[in-house]
Write an enzyme that holds these catalytic residues in place. Structure first.
Site, PDB file in Angstrom:
ATOM      1  N   HIS A   1      -2.208   2.584  -0.437  1.00 56.93           N
ATOM      2  CA  HIS A   1      -1.387   1.387  -0.582  1.00 56.93           C
ATOM      3  C   HIS A   1      -0.274   1.647  -1.605  1.00 56.93           C
ATOM      4  O   HIS A   1      -0.509   2.208  -2.662  1.00 56.93           O
ATOM      5  CB  HIS A   1      -2.279   0.235  -1.065  1.00 56.93           C
TER       6      HIS A   1
ATOM      7  N   ASP B   1      -5.655   3.372   2.501  1.00 51.90           N
ATOM      8  CA  ASP B   1      -5.498   2.000   2.018  1.00 51.90           C
ATOM      9  C   ASP B   1      -6.717   1.181   2.443  1.00 51.90           C
ATOM     10  O   ASP B   1      -7.060   1.147   3.630  1.00 51.90           O
ATOM     11  CB  ASP B   1      -4.212   1.413   2.610  1.00 51.90           C
TER      12      ASP B   1
ATOM     13  N   SER C   1       3.528  -4.649   0.966  1.00 51.74           N
ATOM     14  CA  SER C   1       2.359  -5.384   0.502  1.00 51.74           C
ATOM     15  C   SER C   1       2.575  -6.893   0.648  1.00 51.74           C
ATOM     16  O   SER C   1       2.786  -7.377   1.756  1.00 51.74           O
ATOM     17  CB  SER C   1       2.030  -4.977  -0.947  1.00 51.74           C
TER      18      SER C   1
END
Length: 316
Positions: free
Chosen positions: A292, A262, A162
């Site tokens: 995610h 995601d 991320s």
């Protein structure tokens, strides 16, 4: 006349972070911490230690060494996620994942902590990470026995999930532009669902994913993380805005893992496609049923172990 007015809420961001007019910040506890603390740790035997590498700022790194390590092995510098605003290298889910990586990959993991926004907006996280990279190589030559005895500094990989994937990209770009000056050659970038943005709304961002991510919440993260007054087309958020500069750089090979559920996947795929079109070496692994954060939240799932297998091949 003394102003006794109470500070007002500037940014709520849906709950995790509240920024007030006087600059104070309130962060909600990590809702997943208690789960990971109670779950059995299959890799608790992997040794680790914390080292403060900048006394002035208090910046530190957590080193992990596989119990089987006898010779020199690759070094994976890991940057944690959290939207640049939350969590740390000590957060249990990152800690356990790094222990698992060290055990299964047989590498040294250097998990880097960095200053958080909005108290320290970008480029603070990049600057801290570059400082850590410089420290790590210097320390390996003269200091820490783990690094000095076991690290193969011809095989340095930058990895992150991320926001950490975003950091790995930017530190990799910096290193590629400074190779002669810093004498550090990055062997590869491992980007796990990197947190990129842009003013143009991508189709996947309009979906309601199965995670807690929403386009509005991510916009709020960028408002907290970016320099004041800058929008999501700033190169910190949108690396493709760097255009020719990124196109002409000799970037190391890239591995990118993406979750098919995601809401950031279209932005991540756009980045990957641009690198391919510019002739960069990149391999993309799309896990259709994952969201995610899957490699951290479900680190021993089939998909996460497949990612680990791809990384093992990439390290070779």
């Amino acid at each position: 006349m003394l102003d006794l007015a109470e500070p007002w809420l500037v940014e709520d961001n849906g709950g995790p972070i509240k920024l007030y007019s006087d600059g104070s910040v309130v962060r909600a506890p990590n809702p997943f911490e208690s789960f990971f603390l109670t779950e059995h740790n299959n890799y608790g035997h992997v040794p680790y230690k914390d080292i403060v590498f900048d006394e002035e700022t208090g910046l530190w790194a957590r080193l992990y060494l596989s119990p089987e390590t006898k010779n020199r092995v690759p070094v994976v510098m890991y940057f944690h996620g959290g939207g640049f605003c939350m969590l740390s290298a000590a957060t249990t889910m990152f800690h356990r994942m790094c222990q698992m990586w060290a055990a299964k990959l047989g590498v040294i993991i250097v998990s880097m902590d960095y200053r958080l926004a909005p108290e320290h907006r970008l480029p603070a996280a990049y600057e801290d990470s570059i400082a850590a990279l410089r420290w790590m190589v210097k320390e390996g030559a003269t200091g820490d026995p783990w690094l000095h005895s076991h690290a193969d500094f011809s095989k340095i990989f930058l990895a992150g999930d991320s926001a950490g994937g975003n950091i790995a990209h930017h530190v990799g770009v910096w290193a590629a532009s400074k190779t002669v000056e810093i004498k550090i050659k990055i062997k590869g970038l491992i980007l796990l669902y990197p947190f990129f943005g842009g003013e143009e709304r991508m189709p996947s961002e309009m979906e309601k994913g199965s995670s807690m991510l929403t386009a509005e919440g991510l916009d709020g993260m960028w408002r907290l993380a970016l320099p004041v007054g800058r929008n999501r087309d700033h190169p910190y958020s949108n690396p493709l805005a760097e255009g020719e500069g990124l196109c002409t750089l000799d970037l190391p090979p890239v591995l990118c893992a993406i979750g098919g559920r995601d809401i950031l996947r279209d932005k991540e795929l756009q980045y990957c496609e641009a690198l391919k079109n510019w002739g960069k070496q990149i391999e993309v692994h799309n896990f259709a049923e994952e969201d995610h954060g899957f490699t951290v939240m479900k680190m021993e799932s089939q998909s996460s172990l497949q990612v680990l297998g791809r990384i093992a091949d990439f390290l070779k």
